[in-house]
Design a protein around this motif. Structure first.
Motif, PDB file in Angstrom:
ATOM      1  N   THR A  67      19.120 -20.591 -30.318  1.00  0.00           N
ATOM      2  CA  THR A  67      17.874 -20.725 -31.080  1.00  0.00           C
ATOM      3  C   THR A  67      16.846 -21.506 -30.272  1.00  0.00           C
ATOM      4  N   HIS A  68      15.602 -21.057 -30.359  1.00  0.00           N
ATOM      5  CA  HIS A  68      14.472 -21.686 -29.670  1.00  0.00           C
ATOM      6  C   HIS A  68      13.395 -21.986 -30.710  1.00  0.00           C
TER       7      HIS A  68
ATOM      8  N   ASP B  40       6.463 -19.074 -33.971  1.00  0.00           N
ATOM      9  CA  ASP B  40       6.748 -18.901 -32.548  1.00  0.00           C
ATOM     10  C   ASP B  40       8.204 -19.228 -32.220  1.00  0.00           C
ATOM     11  N   GLY B  41       9.045 -19.377 -33.253  1.00  0.00           N
ATOM     12  CA  GLY B  41      10.464 -19.612 -33.014  1.00  0.00           C
ATOM     13  C   GLY B  41      11.199 -18.314 -32.748  1.00  0.00           C
ATOM     14  N   ALA B  42      12.308 -18.404 -32.019  1.00  0.00           N
ATOM     15  CA  ALA B  42      13.029 -17.189 -31.627  1.00  0.00           C
ATOM     16  C   ALA B  42      14.513 -17.469 -31.471  1.00  0.00           C
ATOM     17  N   ILE B  43      15.267 -16.369 -31.416  1.00  0.00           N
ATOM     18  CA  ILE B  43      16.690 -16.421 -31.070  1.00  0.00           C
ATOM     19  C   ILE B  43      16.898 -15.456 -29.923  1.00  0.00           C
ATOM     20  N   ARG B  44      17.593 -15.918 -28.911  1.00  0.00           N
ATOM     21  CA  ARG B  44      17.905 -15.068 -27.761  1.00  0.00           C
ATOM     22  C   ARG B  44      19.404 -14.890 -27.651  1.00  0.00           C
ATOM     23  N   VAL B  45      19.797 -13.753 -27.131  1.00  0.00           N
ATOM     24  CA  VAL B  45      21.200 -13.434 -26.979  1.00  0.00           C
ATOM     25  C   VAL B  45      21.505 -13.262 -25.497  1.00  0.00           C
ATOM     26  N   ILE B  46      22.660 -13.751 -25.091  1.00  0.00           N
ATOM     27  CA  ILE B  46      23.106 -13.571 -23.709  1.00  0.00           C
ATOM     28  C   ILE B  46      24.100 -12.418 -23.684  1.00  0.00           C
TER      29      ILE B  46
ATOM     30  N   SER C  94      12.408 -12.771 -33.123  1.00  0.00           N
ATOM     31  CA  SER C  94      11.217 -13.592 -32.914  1.00  0.00           C
ATOM     32  C   SER C  94      10.491 -13.759 -34.241  1.00  0.00           C
ATOM     33  N   GLY C  95       9.406 -14.531 -34.242  1.00  0.00           N
ATOM     34  CA  GLY C  95       8.603 -14.717 -35.441  1.00  0.00           C
ATOM     35  C   GLY C  95       9.171 -15.715 -36.425  1.00  0.00           C
TER      36      GLY C  95
ATOM     37  N   LYS D 196      21.836  -6.304 -35.787  1.00  0.00           N
ATOM     38  CA  LYS D 196      20.726  -5.604 -35.138  1.00  0.00           C
ATOM     39  C   LYS D 196      19.453  -6.441 -35.087  1.00  0.00           C
ATOM     40  N   GLY D 197      19.537  -7.677 -35.566  1.00  0.00           N
ATOM     41  CA  GLY D 197      18.386  -8.559 -35.495  1.00  0.00           C
ATOM     42  C   GLY D 197      17.443  -8.471 -36.663  1.00  0.00           C
ATOM     43  N   ASN D 198      17.865  -7.843 -37.742  1.00  0.00           N
ATOM     44  CA  ASN D 198      17.035  -7.799 -38.936  1.00  0.00           C
ATOM     45  C   ASN D 198      17.128  -9.128 -39.674  1.00  0.00           C
ATOM     46  N   VAL D 199      15.984  -9.707 -39.985  1.00  0.00           N
ATOM     47  CA  VAL D 199      15.927 -11.016 -40.631  1.00  0.00           C
ATOM     48  C   VAL D 199      15.724 -10.840 -42.127  1.00  0.00           C
ATOM     49  N   GLU D 200      16.584 -11.492 -42.916  1.00  0.00           N
ATOM     50  CA  GLU D 200      16.504 -11.413 -44.359  1.00  0.00           C
ATOM     51  C   GLU D 200      16.552 -12.822 -44.929  1.00  0.00           C
ATOM     52  N   PRO D 201      15.789 -13.122 -45.961  1.00  0.00           N
ATOM     53  CA  PRO D 201      15.908 -14.442 -46.588  1.00  0.00           C
ATOM     54  C   PRO D 201      17.263 -14.575 -47.270  1.00  0.00           C
ATOM     55  N   PHE D 202      17.847 -15.734 -47.137  1.00  0.00           N
ATOM     56  CA  PHE D 202      19.129 -15.993 -47.802  1.00  0.00           C
ATOM     57  C   PHE D 202      18.949 -17.052 -48.883  1.00  0.00           C
TER      58      PHE D 202
END
Length: 683
Positions: free
Chosen positions: A53-54, A63-69, A79-80, A108-114
């Motif tokens: 997490t960034h 402007d926060g993001a998550i990157r995968v290695i 992102s977003g 797949k990187g879909n963001v959903e509120p939990f």
């Protein structure tokens, strides 16, 4: 829990500096994702990919993001976001704390509120750490508070219905300060780090009772378990990383330059901590070896090969005649200690075979067939013929002892004495059975069933707690029952009303509230035990309940903690901390590595010098095999070295021949279910 068994694919970026390693992102990272590269949290998924997490710029949303290695290269994933921090993998999804909300992210990187801030039962200060217990569908998340005294807390979240309950607050911990990192401690307790007070608190999820378990940890923040019961604590304030190697031990500083550290995790091999540095593009990687508690985990040059490859099992149908696949299930391999160098193999279905200890052996002989007396069902595969031990003076007495599930009883295991036939001492006399002990049990599982003679000439017997799960009848701690115990009896004499005698020095012989046969108690299900022939120490593999498997050293009168404890952890509603009344295991491993220990033996053979003195054991579910070494003087494990066995072997049991050579037993549709441990040949 942030501990996941996955491959680790970033070795190409390691720069080794003594015991500290710095893992740097490649130079093209900033071109891949156009955000600042501060890091806050890291976790990994089942495919061996790291997710970082960034949080972006302080005070700016979106402007926060998550990157995968992937394959050693960083890629955009999400992102977003606003201010993503702690992240956890939960089955096939991710959950991340983003300001005062929790987001659900698909593979797949879909963001959903939990969960939003309004879903919590009280106003929030600042959500911080999140951890998961996937076996029960539970989450824990910490609230650092709003800066005012006693405003922080810990919330329990049930994934199924998203219910939220505050489980740590000033109500049950009056001096609570600023909760930060959190981990489960078993399934009924959790531990959180209080950053303001510099201490760790353990809290019961059942009744909320709390106890301080460590203090003087200035700025204590993130918590990370390793696979073997060590707890690590990081402090972004002081830069310290502490290790608590065992419950009740003092915290040890293992690193002192980890300032601004974020929410870390454990590498898949269990040998390194991965700690993000929030002010840079680096992950610190620290060895999990703790000074004075170092454990050698380098693979040992030992493997296994099929033993007795030409052997045909008399009377066994492999399915070629009946058309029904009927795997051979060898469960005991032993010898009669009579100098004959013959091998005896008992199957779970109830047949004891005997043959010469030679790879040229072509046909087994049936020594005893109890198939009509033994109950074994494939779906209830902890019953059957489970134990066999020959009298230490077998050549003189002709006696041997068996443990089996009685097919005629509703729920019972039997320990019986048999003798060889007078007219043919190479065959057992089926009519000679003399029942010694009958165990009435409530359920089909946790039968134990190991029989061994000790160096004192007495017979030692293991039986599980009676079955089901969690020891519902409390048998482990009940000295009035033989369930959940190791017993010790004298088979050469008889007490009134018994077909055996009670040794005069049994630990509970003078206790009117205890069964005099009991040698040790507080055991869930010892699956195989063995004496070390050089030290006379009794080793046992203790099968765990939900999260941990154990290795124990069994001694007279010992209480091994089940069911108030599982491994190094409190268990259930009545869970307790480490204490003087209960003996801790010498080793545990988490269910991320395996789920059912198969106890083995200390190798004292001659064929593999590198293995001498090591305790060899396995995990039935994962197929992993290890060689463990224990220093009795310091009472610490010094090595737990993987052994490269053939793949896809579910090891039922281990056995030894009269030369001390070690064998692994597996179910086999071809009958080739005995593997001999051998030295690995150099390539």
């Amino acid at each position: 829990m942030k501990v996941l068994a996955i491959p680790f694919g970033l070795a190409t970026f390691f720069c080794f500096i003594g015991d500290l390693h710095v893992l740097a992102y490649p130079g093209n990272l900033q071109q891949a994702v156009q955000v600042e590269s501060r890091m806050s949290g890291v976790c990994s998924n089942a495919n061996g990919e790291l997710y970082v997490t960034h949080p972006g710029q302080i005070g700016r949303d979106g402007d926060g993001a998550i990157r995968v290695i992937r394959d050693g290269r960083p890629q955009d994933f999400v992102s977003g976001l606003d201010d993503p921090g702690s992240i956890v993998s939960f089955n096939d999804i991710f959950l991340v704390v983003d300001n005062n909300r929790i987001l659900r992210i698909t593979p797949k990187g879909n963001v959903e509120p939990f969960l939003a801030a309004d879903d919590f039962p009280v106003p929030l200060g600042r959500l911080c750490d999140i951890t998961a217990l996937s076996s029960l569908g539970l989450l824990l998340v910490t609230d650092m508070g709003n800066g005012e005294s006693d405003s922080g807390g810990v919330f329990l979240i049930r994934m199924r219905n998203k219910s939220v309950k505050k489980v740590a607050s000033s109500e049950n911990i009056p001096a609570i300060g600023r909760p930060h990192g959190v981990v489960f401690d078993g399934e009924s307790f959790f531990i959180f780090a209080d950053q303001k007070n510099g201490e760790l608190q353990r809290v019961s999820l059942i009744d909320g009772r709390a106890e301080r378990i460590s203090q003087n940890l200035t700025g204590a923040a993130d918590l990370i378990w390793d696979y073997y019961g060590q707890l690590f604590v990081t402090s972004p304030d002081s830069g310290n990383v502490w290790a608590i190697p065992r419950p009740g031990e003092d915290a040890i500083v293992v690193h002192s330059s980890a300032k601004d550290s974020g929410s870390g995790t454990l590498s898949s091999d269990g040998q390194r901590l991965l700690i993000p540095q929030s002010g840079s593009e680096t992950l610190l990687t620290l060895s999990t070896n703790v000074p004075a508690w170092e454990v050698d985990q380098t693979p040992i040059a030992v493997t296994a090969e099929v033993a007795f490859p030409n052997l045909k099992w008399t009377g066994w149908d492999d399915g070629s005649e009946s058309g029904i696949v009927n795997p051979l299930r060898p469960l005991v391999l032993t010898h009669a200690n009579d100098g004959s160098n013959r091998v005896y193999v008992a199957t779970q279905h109830g047949v004891i075979h005997v043959f010469d200890n030679s790879d040229s052996a072509a046909q087994s002989q049936v020594f005893l067939d109890l198939n009509e007396k033994v109950r074994y069902r494939e779906r209830e595969n902890e019953e059957g013929f489970l134990g066999l031990a020959f009298h230490p003076r077998f050549a003189e007495t002709g006696e041997f002892f068996v443990f089996y599930t009685d097919i005629k009883a509703k729920m019972a295991n039997v320990v019986s004495r048999f003798r060889v036939r007078a007219d043919n001492p190479r065959v057992a006399d089926l009519e000679s059975e003399e029942e010694l002990i009958r165990f009435e049990k409530p359920y089909w599982n946790h039968d134990g069933g190991c029989l061994i003679f000790g160096p004192d000439g007495y017979l030692y017997i293991s039986h599980g707690d009676g079955g089901a799960g969690g020891d519902p009848h409390g048998n482990g701690q009940n000295l009035k029952t033989l369930l959940g115990k190791v017993l010790r009896i004298d088979v050469d004499h008889k007490s009134p009303g018994k077909n055996y005698a009670i040794p005069a020095d049994n630990p509970f012989v003078s206790n009117p509230l205890a069964r005099p046969e009991i040698f040790a108690y507080g055991l869930r299900n010892i699956w195989r035990m063995a004496f070390d022939p050089e030290t006379d120490v009794l080793w046992g593999g203790e099968v765990g309940q939900n999260l941990y498997e154990e290795i124990v050293l069994i001694r007279a009168g010992g209480n091994y903690g089940w069911n108030p404890r599982e491994g190094f952890h409190p268990f259930g509603a009545n869970g307790v901390d480490v204490n003087a009344e209960m003996i801790e295991p010498i080793w545990e491993y988490h269910h991320d590595l395996g789920k059912s220990i198969t106890g083995g033996a200390v190798y004292r053979g001659q064929a593999i010098p590198a293995l001498r003195g090591a305790y060899v054991y396995a995990d039935y579910v994962s197929g992993r095999v290890w060689a463990l070494r224990y220093d009795a003087a310091t009472q610490r494990v010094t090595a737990n070295q993987p052994i490269a066995f053939p793949t896809n072997l579910q090891i039922l049991s281990f056995g030894e021949d009269q030369n001390g050579e070690l064998y692994a037993l597996v179910a086999s549709p071809t009958g080739r279910g005995i593997f001999r441990l051998v030295a690995q040949q150099e390539k």
